[in-house]
Design an enzyme around this catalytic site. Structure first.
Site, PDB file in Angstrom:
ATOM      1  N   SER A 254       0.820  -1.214   0.000  1.00 15.53           N
ATOM      2  CA  SER A 254       0.000   0.000   0.000  1.00 15.53           C
ATOM      3  C   SER A 254       0.857   1.269   0.000  1.00 15.53           C
ATOM      4  O   SER A 254       2.023   1.247   0.400  1.00 15.53           O
ATOM      5  CB  SER A 254      -0.904   0.011   1.243  1.00 15.53           C
ATOM      6  OG  SER A 254      -1.644  -1.181   1.312  1.00 15.53           O
TER       7      SER A 254
HETATM    8  N1  SAM Z   1      -0.280  -4.750   4.221  1.00 17.94           N
HETATM    9  C1  SAM Z   1       0.369  -5.154   2.991  1.00 17.94           C
HETATM   10  C2  SAM Z   1       1.757  -4.640   2.887  1.00 17.94           C
HETATM   11  O1  SAM Z   1       2.200  -3.930   3.778  1.00 17.94           O
HETATM   12  O2  SAM Z   1       2.431  -4.987   1.901  1.00 17.94           O
HETATM   13  C3  SAM Z   1      -0.419  -4.795   1.773  1.00 17.94           C
HETATM   14  C4  SAM Z   1      -1.590  -5.666   1.609  1.00 17.94           C
HETATM   15  S1  SAM Z   1      -2.248  -5.831  -0.001  1.00 17.94           S
HETATM   16  C5  SAM Z   1      -2.925  -4.241  -0.321  1.00 17.94           C
HETATM   17  C6  SAM Z   1      -3.649  -6.857   0.426  1.00 17.94           C
HETATM   18  C7  SAM Z   1      -3.290  -8.285   0.728  1.00 17.94           C
HETATM   19  O3  SAM Z   1      -4.453  -8.923   1.251  1.00 17.94           O
HETATM   20  C8  SAM Z   1      -2.879  -9.082  -0.487  1.00 17.94           C
HETATM   21  O4  SAM Z   1      -1.615  -9.639  -0.288  1.00 17.94           O
HETATM   22  C9  SAM Z   1      -3.959 -10.171  -0.593  1.00 17.94           C
HETATM   23  O5  SAM Z   1      -3.480 -11.412  -1.078  1.00 17.94           O
HETATM   24  C10 SAM Z   1      -4.399 -10.269   0.835  1.00 17.94           C
HETATM   25  N2  SAM Z   1      -5.718 -10.873   1.051  1.00 17.94           N
HETATM   26  C11 SAM Z   1      -6.859 -10.769   0.325  1.00 17.94           C
HETATM   27  N3  SAM Z   1      -7.846 -11.489   0.896  1.00 17.94           N
HETATM   28  C12 SAM Z   1      -7.330 -12.047   2.024  1.00 17.94           C
HETATM   29  C13 SAM Z   1      -7.845 -12.889   3.045  1.00 17.94           C
HETATM   30  N4  SAM Z   1      -9.105 -13.317   3.060  1.00 17.94           N
HETATM   31  N5  SAM Z   1      -7.019 -13.273   4.043  1.00 17.94           N
HETATM   32  C14 SAM Z   1      -5.719 -12.872   4.063  1.00 17.94           C
HETATM   33  N6  SAM Z   1      -5.176 -12.080   3.131  1.00 17.94           N
HETATM   34  C15 SAM Z   1      -5.966 -11.664   2.123  1.00 17.94           C
END
Ligand code: SAM
Length: 234
Positions: free
Chosen positions: A74
């Site tokens: 993000s």
């Molecule tokens: N916080 C992260 C960072 O610092 O890099 C960025 C997160 S990214 C915007 C969103 C993440 O949520 C992705 O890696 C995606 O695979 C994950 N995601 C989506 N649905 C999810 C779920 N049900 N449980 C866990 N992770 C999930």
């Protein structure tokens, strides 16, 4: 950054430190995030280690960046806004849903005593684990699984942050929030545009909800998020 430095690659480590200090001042503090614990933790986490090698020159850009598997790290300012909205004082137990690169988990780890971070995609969870270990960060446990259900084994949490957008706040996450705890999550019926919500548990039975700002996150895919069949990015 000057035009040359913006487009160059292979920066020296001290250049990254200077870029990081500038990021904190210009992208985060200047836009109103003033929580000293958040600013101090962000100032210490080397964001360049959390992005793919080819993207390192852009690690301190004012934007999200691709991290593989169709996911993103993000925008730094949004990470700061979300963590500041958790109003941590230090020493809390935090659940981080959507580990991605592990960057937000690392920032949380600099404030909280324990971070449980869940990522749905195994390759990202593995890489985040390795990155956090390479930095000597020991108070984050990265798990692979569906974070829309939270992680009941370690509940309740003083704070929960969700870095993917869902159609509503999952009941499991509300249930795993300690009394007095705060949950911050993007919510909206449009899979790629949401409102950032803060849910506060005032008591065993009372929750209050505030709308903080407009955001754009990748979808939360899971039992209490979007189903794989709902995805409009597939
Ligand atoms: N916080 C992260 C960072 O610092 O890099 C960025 C997160 S990214 C915007 C969103 C993440 O949520 C992705 O890696 C995606 O695979 C994950 N995601 C989506 N649905 C999810 C779920 N049900 N449980 C866990 N992770 C999930």
């Amino acid at each position: 950054a000057s035009p040359e430095s913006r487009h160059s690659t292979g920066r020296a480590p001290n250049d990254f430190a200077a870029q990081r200090a500038r990021m904190v001042d210009e992208q985060i503090r200047a836009r109103g995030v003033r929580d000293p614990l958040v600013l101090a933790s962000i100032a210490k986490v080397p964001r360049e280690v959390f992005v793919p090698d080819l993207t390192r020159a852009h690690a301190y850009d004012d934007s999200p960046l691709p991290i593989g598997s169709d996911q993103t790290i993000s925008q730094p300012y949004i990470v700061a806004v979300m963590i500041a909205a958790l109003t941590l004082k230090g020493g809390e137990r935090v659940l981080d849903v959507g580990t991605g690169s592990g960057y937000a988990a690392a920032v949380l780890a600099g404030i909280a005593s324990e971070v449980i971070s869940i990522e749905r995609l195994a390759p990202l969870a593995e890489r985040a684990r390795a990155t956090l270990a390479s930095l000597g960060i020991r108070n984050v446990e990265v798990r692979q699984g569906d974070g829309s259900r939270g992680c009941p084994e370690h509940a309740p949490y003083d704070a929960i942050v969700v870095a993917a957008g869902g159609p509503q706040v999952p009941e499991s996450l509300k249930a795993q929030l300690a009394v007095g705890g705060r949950l911050v999550m993007p919510v909206g019926t449009d899979q790629l545009a949401q409102k950032l919500l803060r849910v506060t548990r005032a008591s065993e039975t009372e929750l209050s909800v505030e709308t903080l700002t407009d955001v754009r996150f990748v979808p939360l895919i899971g039992a209490e998020g979007w189903g794989a069949a709902d995805r409009n990015d597939a």
